[in-house]
Write a protein that holds these residues in place. Structure first.
Motif, mmCIF file in Angstrom:
data_model
loop_
_atom_site.group_PDB
_atom_site.id
_atom_site.type_symbol
_atom_site.label_atom_id
_atom_site.label_comp_id
_atom_site.label_asym_id
_atom_site.label_seq_id
_atom_site.Cartn_x
_atom_site.Cartn_y
_atom_site.Cartn_z
ATOM 1 N N ALA A 13 0.733 -1.124 0.111
ATOM 2 C CA ALA A 13 0.018 -0.010 -0.055
ATOM 3 C C ALA A 13 0.822 1.300 0.036
ATOM 4 N N PHE A 14 1.973 1.134 0.678
ATOM 5 C CA PHE A 14 2.896 2.235 1.090
ATOM 6 C C PHE A 14 3.583 2.678 -0.459
ATOM 7 N N VAL A 15 4.050 1.543 -1.178
ATOM 8 C CA VAL A 15 4.579 1.710 -2.466
ATOM 9 C C VAL A 15 3.843 2.090 -3.554
ATOM 10 N N LYS A 16 2.473 1.823 -3.404
ATOM 11 C CA LYS A 16 1.320 2.106 -4.307
ATOM 12 C C LYS A 16 1.115 3.733 -4.337
ATOM 13 N N SER A 17 0.940 4.169 -3.024
ATOM 14 C CA SER A 17 0.671 5.440 -2.631
ATOM 15 C C SER A 17 1.898 6.655 -3.123
ATOM 16 N N GLN A 18 3.125 5.908 -2.836
ATOM 17 C CA GLN A 18 4.490 6.943 -3.430
ATOM 18 C C GLN A 18 4.468 6.683 -4.915
ATOM 19 N N ALA A 19 4.069 5.778 -5.480
ATOM 20 C CA ALA A 19 4.369 5.539 -7.118
ATOM 21 C C ALA A 19 3.202 6.463 -7.558
ATOM 22 N N PHE A 20 1.894 6.497 -7.084
ATOM 23 C CA PHE A 20 0.755 7.422 -7.343
ATOM 24 C C PHE A 20 1.075 8.686 -7.354
ATOM 25 N N ALA A 21 1.621 8.975 -5.926
ATOM 26 C CA ALA A 21 2.116 10.264 -5.887
ATOM 27 C C ALA A 21 3.269 11.024 -6.729
ATOM 28 N N ALA A 22 4.126 10.006 -7.328
ATOM 29 C CA ALA A 22 5.060 10.408 -8.188
ATOM 30 C C ALA A 22 4.440 10.412 -9.652
ATOM 31 N N ASN A 23 3.483 10.119 -9.825
ATOM 32 C CA ASN A 23 2.778 9.838 -11.096
ATOM 33 C C ASN A 23 3.355 8.602 -12.129
ATOM 34 N N LEU A 24 3.872 7.573 -11.420
ATOM 35 C CA LEU A 24 4.522 6.739 -11.865
ATOM 36 C C LEU A 24 3.859 5.177 -11.624
ATOM 37 N N VAL A 26 3.557 1.515 -10.755
ATOM 38 C CA VAL A 26 4.375 0.810 -9.334
ATOM 39 C C VAL A 26 5.897 0.248 -10.023
ATOM 40 N N GLU A 27 5.554 -0.259 -11.140
ATOM 41 C CA GLU A 27 6.762 -1.166 -11.703
ATOM 42 C C GLU A 27 7.964 -0.141 -11.902
ATOM 43 N N THR A 28 7.488 0.876 -12.286
ATOM 44 C CA THR A 28 8.715 1.987 -12.790
ATOM 45 C C THR A 28 8.974 2.602 -11.482
ATOM 46 N N PHE A 29 8.313 2.839 -10.278
ATOM 47 C CA PHE A 29 8.757 3.399 -9.146
ATOM 48 C C PHE A 29 9.551 2.412 -8.476
ATOM 49 N N ALA A 30 9.089 1.295 -8.632
ATOM 50 C CA ALA A 30 10.097 0.179 -7.757
ATOM 51 C C ALA A 30 11.307 -0.169 -8.232
ATOM 52 N N ARG A 31 11.375 0.168 -9.659
ATOM 53 C CA ARG A 31 12.717 -0.207 -10.621
ATOM 54 C C ARG A 31 13.643 1.171 -10.280
ATOM 55 N N ASP A 32 12.885 2.275 -10.201
ATOM 56 C CA ASP A 32 13.751 3.678 -9.951
ATOM 57 C C ASP A 32 14.187 3.531 -8.609
ATOM 58 N N ALA A 33 13.473 3.131 -7.712
ATOM 59 C CA ALA A 33 13.897 3.054 -6.249
ATOM 60 C C ALA A 33 14.892 2.037 -6.076
ATOM 61 N N MET A 35 17.310 1.068 -8.277
ATOM 62 C CA MET A 35 18.168 1.730 -9.021
ATOM 63 C C MET A 35 19.142 2.719 -8.072
ATOM 64 N N LYS A 36 18.221 3.540 -7.423
ATOM 65 C CA LYS A 36 18.657 4.673 -6.579
ATOM 66 C C LYS A 36 19.347 4.026 -5.217
ATOM 67 N N VAL A 37 18.942 3.018 -4.714
ATOM 68 C CA VAL A 37 19.526 2.425 -3.678
ATOM 69 C C VAL A 37 20.899 1.714 -4.032
ATOM 70 N N ALA A 38 20.875 1.088 -5.226
ATOM 71 C CA ALA A 38 22.101 0.378 -5.922
ATOM 72 C C ALA A 38 23.157 1.658 -6.233
ATOM 73 N N ASN A 39 22.883 2.500 -6.759
ATOM 74 C CA ASN A 39 23.644 3.628 -6.932
ATOM 75 C C ASN A 39 24.192 4.439 -5.747
ATOM 76 N N ASN A 40 23.277 4.509 -4.848
ATOM 77 C CA ASN A 40 23.723 4.951 -3.427
ATOM 78 C C ASN A 40 24.712 4.169 -2.614
ATOM 79 N N ALA A 41 24.596 2.776 -2.801
ATOM 80 C CA ALA A 41 25.313 1.896 -2.127
ATOM 81 C C ALA A 41 26.792 1.694 -3.058
ATOM 82 N N GLU A 42 26.819 1.975 -4.148
ATOM 83 C CA GLU A 42 28.215 2.006 -4.845
ATOM 84 C C GLU A 42 28.691 3.274 -4.563
ATOM 85 N N TYR A 43 28.349 4.595 -4.496
ATOM 86 C CA TYR A 43 28.588 5.761 -3.573
ATOM 87 C C TYR A 43 29.153 5.548 -2.498
ATOM 88 N N MET A 44 28.431 5.077 -1.628
ATOM 89 C CA MET A 44 28.877 4.863 -0.206
ATOM 90 C C MET A 44 30.082 4.087 -0.110
#
Length: 76
Positions: A13-24, A26-33, A35-44
């Protein structure tokens, strides 16, 4: 590649609400999230490596004046 992730109903429900708020979708929102976490891990990891180099004395330190002199001597 397909990745399956199990989420609790409240997490879904949380992921769906965040995807909706971002106008994306669920699949795109999850993929983007993901990738963001993976990139942040690489940077860290890079930051941690730099920190280890600093602690190990493997870096050159410049004063502000030394840095300015170094930069001004470069042929850009």
């Amino acid at each position: 590649m397909t990745i399956a992730v199990e989420l609790s109903p409240s997490d879904v429900a949380f992921v769906k609400s965040q995807a909706f708020a971002a106008n994306l979708s669920v699949e795109t929102f999850a993929r983007d999230a993901i990738m963001k976490v993976a990139n942040n891990a690489e940077y860290m990891a890079k930051l941690n490596e730099s920190d280890e180099q600093i602690k190990g004395g493997k870096v050159k330190r410049f004063t502000a004046e030394e840095w300015e002199k170094f930069v001004n001597e470069q042929d850009v």
